[in-house]
Design an enzyme around this catalytic site. Structure first.
Site, mmCIF file in Angstrom:
data_model
loop_
_atom_site.group_PDB
_atom_site.id
_atom_site.type_symbol
_atom_site.label_atom_id
_atom_site.label_comp_id
_atom_site.label_asym_id
_atom_site.label_seq_id
_atom_site.Cartn_x
_atom_site.Cartn_y
_atom_site.Cartn_z
ATOM 1 N N ASP A 231 0.855 -1.186 0.000
ATOM 2 C CA ASP A 231 0.000 0.000 0.000
ATOM 3 C C ASP A 231 0.894 1.240 0.000
ATOM 4 O O ASP A 231 2.003 1.203 0.545
ATOM 5 C CB ASP A 231 -0.922 0.011 1.240
ATOM 6 C CG ASP A 231 -2.116 0.936 1.042
ATOM 7 O OD1 ASP A 231 -3.221 0.434 0.814
ATOM 8 O OD2 ASP A 231 -1.910 2.178 1.059
ATOM 9 N N THR B 163 -13.223 -3.040 -9.733
ATOM 10 C CA THR B 163 -14.255 -2.930 -10.772
ATOM 11 C C THR B 163 -13.759 -1.988 -11.855
ATOM 12 O O THR B 163 -13.424 -0.840 -11.566
ATOM 13 C CB THR B 163 -15.556 -2.378 -10.163
ATOM 14 O OG1 THR B 163 -15.937 -3.239 -9.085
ATOM 15 C CG2 THR B 163 -16.666 -2.338 -11.200
ATOM 16 N N LYS C 90 -19.728 -7.562 -13.774
ATOM 17 C CA LYS C 90 -19.646 -6.785 -12.541
ATOM 18 C C LYS C 90 -20.301 -5.413 -12.720
ATOM 19 O O LYS C 90 -21.116 -4.970 -11.895
ATOM 20 C CB LYS C 90 -18.180 -6.601 -12.137
ATOM 21 C CG LYS C 90 -17.960 -5.612 -11.014
ATOM 22 C CD LYS C 90 -18.626 -6.030 -9.704
ATOM 23 C CE LYS C 90 -18.567 -4.901 -8.696
ATOM 24 N NZ LYS C 90 -19.115 -5.263 -7.388
ATOM 25 N N CYS D 171 -20.351 1.956 -5.029
ATOM 26 C CA CYS D 171 -20.495 1.042 -6.173
ATOM 27 C C CYS D 171 -21.552 1.533 -7.155
ATOM 28 O O CYS D 171 -21.290 1.806 -8.311
ATOM 29 C CB CYS D 171 -20.939 -0.346 -5.692
ATOM 30 S SG CYS D 171 -19.907 -1.097 -4.509
HETATM 31 N N1 SAJ Z 1 -31.305 2.096 -2.737
HETATM 32 C C1 SAJ Z 1 -32.547 2.574 -3.142
HETATM 33 N N2 SAJ Z 1 -33.508 1.680 -3.510
HETATM 34 C C2 SAJ Z 1 -33.284 0.329 -3.499
HETATM 35 C C3 SAJ Z 1 -32.006 -0.135 -3.086
HETATM 36 C C4 SAJ Z 1 -31.024 0.755 -2.710
HETATM 37 O O1 SAJ Z 1 -32.783 3.784 -3.176
HETATM 38 O O2 SAJ Z 1 -34.183 -0.435 -3.837
HETATM 39 C C5 SAJ Z 1 -30.254 3.054 -2.384
HETATM 40 C C6 SAJ Z 1 -29.699 2.888 -0.978
HETATM 41 O O3 SAJ Z 1 -30.418 3.705 -0.067
HETATM 42 C C7 SAJ Z 1 -28.248 3.365 -1.141
HETATM 43 C C8 SAJ Z 1 -27.901 2.968 -2.562
HETATM 44 O O4 SAJ Z 1 -29.154 2.789 -3.247
HETATM 45 O O5 SAJ Z 1 -28.158 4.769 -1.017
HETATM 46 C C9 SAJ Z 1 -27.062 1.693 -2.677
HETATM 47 O O6 SAJ Z 1 -27.707 0.718 -1.906
HETATM 48 P P1 SAJ Z 1 -27.270 -0.861 -2.073
HETATM 49 O O7 SAJ Z 1 -28.248 -1.650 -1.236
HETATM 50 O O8 SAJ Z 1 -27.118 -1.187 -3.485
HETATM 51 O O9 SAJ Z 1 -25.890 -0.951 -1.285
HETATM 52 P P2 SAJ Z 1 -24.406 -0.884 -1.880
HETATM 53 O O10 SAJ Z 1 -24.156 0.410 -2.544
HETATM 54 O O11 SAJ Z 1 -23.502 -1.254 -0.762
HETATM 55 O O12 SAJ Z 1 -24.399 -1.990 -3.006
HETATM 56 C C10 SAJ Z 1 -23.659 -3.170 -2.821
HETATM 57 C C11 SAJ Z 1 -23.398 -3.704 -4.202
HETATM 58 N N3 SAJ Z 1 -22.493 -4.818 -4.019
HETATM 59 C C12 SAJ Z 1 -21.286 -4.793 -4.673
HETATM 60 O O13 SAJ Z 1 -20.985 -3.941 -5.484
HETATM 61 C C13 SAJ Z 1 -20.398 -5.909 -4.357
HETATM 62 C C14 SAJ Z 1 -24.697 -4.160 -4.846
HETATM 63 O O14 SAJ Z 1 -24.379 -4.866 -6.049
HETATM 64 C C15 SAJ Z 1 -25.444 -5.106 -3.953
HETATM 65 O O15 SAJ Z 1 -26.703 -5.432 -4.567
HETATM 66 C C16 SAJ Z 1 -25.695 -4.434 -2.622
HETATM 67 O O16 SAJ Z 1 -24.416 -4.099 -2.037
HETATM 68 C C17 SAJ Z 1 -26.365 -5.414 -1.660
HETATM 69 O O17 SAJ Z 1 -27.490 -5.095 -1.229
HETATM 70 O O18 SAJ Z 1 -25.756 -6.457 -1.373
#
Ligand code: SAJ
Length: 448
Positions: free
Chosen positions: A52, A144, A230, A284
């Protein structure tokens, strides 16, 4: 792409070292992806060299201390054992990677203001690695990246600065990570992964390598397929969320309730409407759709993906609009209003505020002249007493569905406010209950 005779021999030698765990693993980038990966391979019995550029992070890790914030079950213990056993060592000196048989690249791959991929970290990692890379090494990009990056950026840099040819004297592939804050180690172990190798034999060797730490399916593919999968899995989610948000805005316009609409739509087979809300944050989902879209050809530019991004990025502004309109309806102009924003993280029950919709909302409300207080029980800077924060204010804007907000005492809220107003960005509260408590309610997707 196919292996040369020398490549076949070197790959076979590497396969034996991986199977016996004698292969030395190098990990470039010890952040929330690289560090759990390094600790997990060390825990699986490999000798791991972590690189790192931040000397302080290197020092912390070599003392067995976990530099990753948030609540990551098992990570601190796994790291401490990996270091104390001598299996994991961190350094800021790339030359130590000359001993590595497999090198994983886990550096940041952001997009710039024009949403174009910025590969400064990736390029410098490839150039530095190429200068010391061992003959016969396997290089796997876990970050990614946009489709085509292995073929057009990574492999050419590794060949140029090593003087070696891939599939001959080294091997390259992509195995995108699928970790999530709060579940780093669990996702690493339980999520399936695509092993995109430059030849089928390299892909198969990647499967053999990752089988040491992944319990889920490991699918062989070529690098561009792994890159498309991805970025697509996250672009898919962003577009689905944007669709839910667009229907929510229509429901507001026609006086329907999106939550009732969504429940009824999702009763129909093969319908899975996502949750409308105050916006899309994180590291992401806001970024990966742009990586995918950037790979579209000039002749067929991506249209749906950028539009979905615009819809989602517009949601915090819509929440601001709802707030301003509700205040005006109570005779309060922006410059005299004082509101409290509940939730600053990008996700419920998380302290991660990267790209959080609340940042856009707070900026917009302040630009309009409102006095804005922020509360977030998960973020140290905003952990004050909720009652103190809302006392004398003209309402709250709920931006994150933290568990602490699910059972707010509406009577108490009503007594504390100067002007009793709730703007609900995440459908945390029930409109009827809020109004029964004498407070005005505005919610995304709920028409007046
Ligand atoms: N959100 C919405 N509506 C939804 C789902 C999420 O507004 O129906 C918003 C959340 O409030 C947040 C954002 O979207 O602000 C992202 O939410 P997320 O649940 O997708 O969480 P992340 O960003 O941590 O997404 C990660 C991603 N995983 C990876 O990239 C490895 C995503 O592909 C996964 O689906 C998600 O985690 C998960 O729920 O596992």
């Amino acid at each position: 792409m196919s292996l040369t005779d020398k490549g076949v021999a070197l790959l076979e030698q590497l396969r034996r070292q991986i199977e016996s765990k004698d292969a030395i693993v190098g990990v470039i980038g010890l952040g929330y992806v690289g560090l759990p990966v390094a600790a997990t391979f060390a825990g699986a019995g490999f000798s791991v060299i972590g690189v790192d550029i931040k000397p302080e992070r290197v020092r912390q890790i070599n003392k067995g201390q976990n530099p990753i914030g948030g609540q990551e079950p098992g990570l601190a213990e796994l790291l401490a054992t990996a270091v104390s056993s001598g299996r994991l060592r961190a350094t800021d000196d790339y030359r130590e990677l000359s001993a590595a048989d497999v090198v994983l690249i886990d550096v940041e791959t952001p997009v710039d203001e024009s949403h174009r991929p910025r590969y400064l970290a990736l390029r410098s990692a490839c150039e530095a690695l190429a200068g010391v890379m061992k003959k016969g090494a396997l290089v796997v990009v876990e970050s990614t990246v946009a489709p085509g990056t292995i073929d057009r950026v990574v492999r050419p840099l590794l060949e140029k600065y090593s003087g070696r040819k891939s599939a001959d004297e080294f091997f390259v592939g992509a195995c995108p990570e699928r970790v999530m804050p709060g579940k780093l180690l669990r996702n690493l172990r339980t999520m399936s992964r695509v092993c995109g190798g430059e030849t089928p034999e390299v892909a198969q060797l990647m499967v053999t390598f990752y089988r040491h730490i992944v319990e889920a399916e490991l699918d062989s593919a070529d690098p561009v397929t792994a890159e498309v999968v991805k970025t697509t899995e996250n672009a898919y989610r962003d577009v689905q969320i944007a669709f839910a948000n667009e229907v929510a805005l229509i429901c507001e316009a026609v006086g329907a309730d999106i939550w009732q609409v969504r429940d009824l739509v999702n009763k129909v087979p093969y319908r899975h409407m996502h949750l409308p809300g105050a916006g899309v944050g994180g590291h992401c989902i806001p970024k990966d759709p742009w990586l995918l879209a950037s790979a579209a050809g000039e002749a067929m530019p991506a249209r749906l993906i950028p539009e979905a991004r615009a819809v989602n990025d517009g949601m915090p502004h819509h929440v601001a609009q709802l707030t301003l309109e509700a205040l005006r309806a109570r005779g309060l102009g922006a410059t005299e209003a004082r509101v409290a924003v509940l939730g600053y993280a990008y996700l419920e029950n998380s302290d991660d505020d990267r790209n959080s919709p609340s940042q856009s909302l707070v900026r917009r409300l302040k630009e309009e002249g409102l006095s804005v207080a922020i509360h977030d029980p998960w973020i140290e800077a905003y952990q004050g007493d909720l009652q103190d924060i809302i006392a004398g204010r003209d309402g709250v804007v709920i931006m994150v569905a933290h568990k602490e907000y699910l059972n707010l005492d509406l009577q108490e809220l009503g007594r504390a406010f100067r002007t009793p107003l709730v703007v609900d960005g995440r459908h945390v509260l029930d409109k009827e209950q809020v109004e029964a408590a004498g407070l005005a309610y505005r919610g995304i997707g709920i028409g007046q």
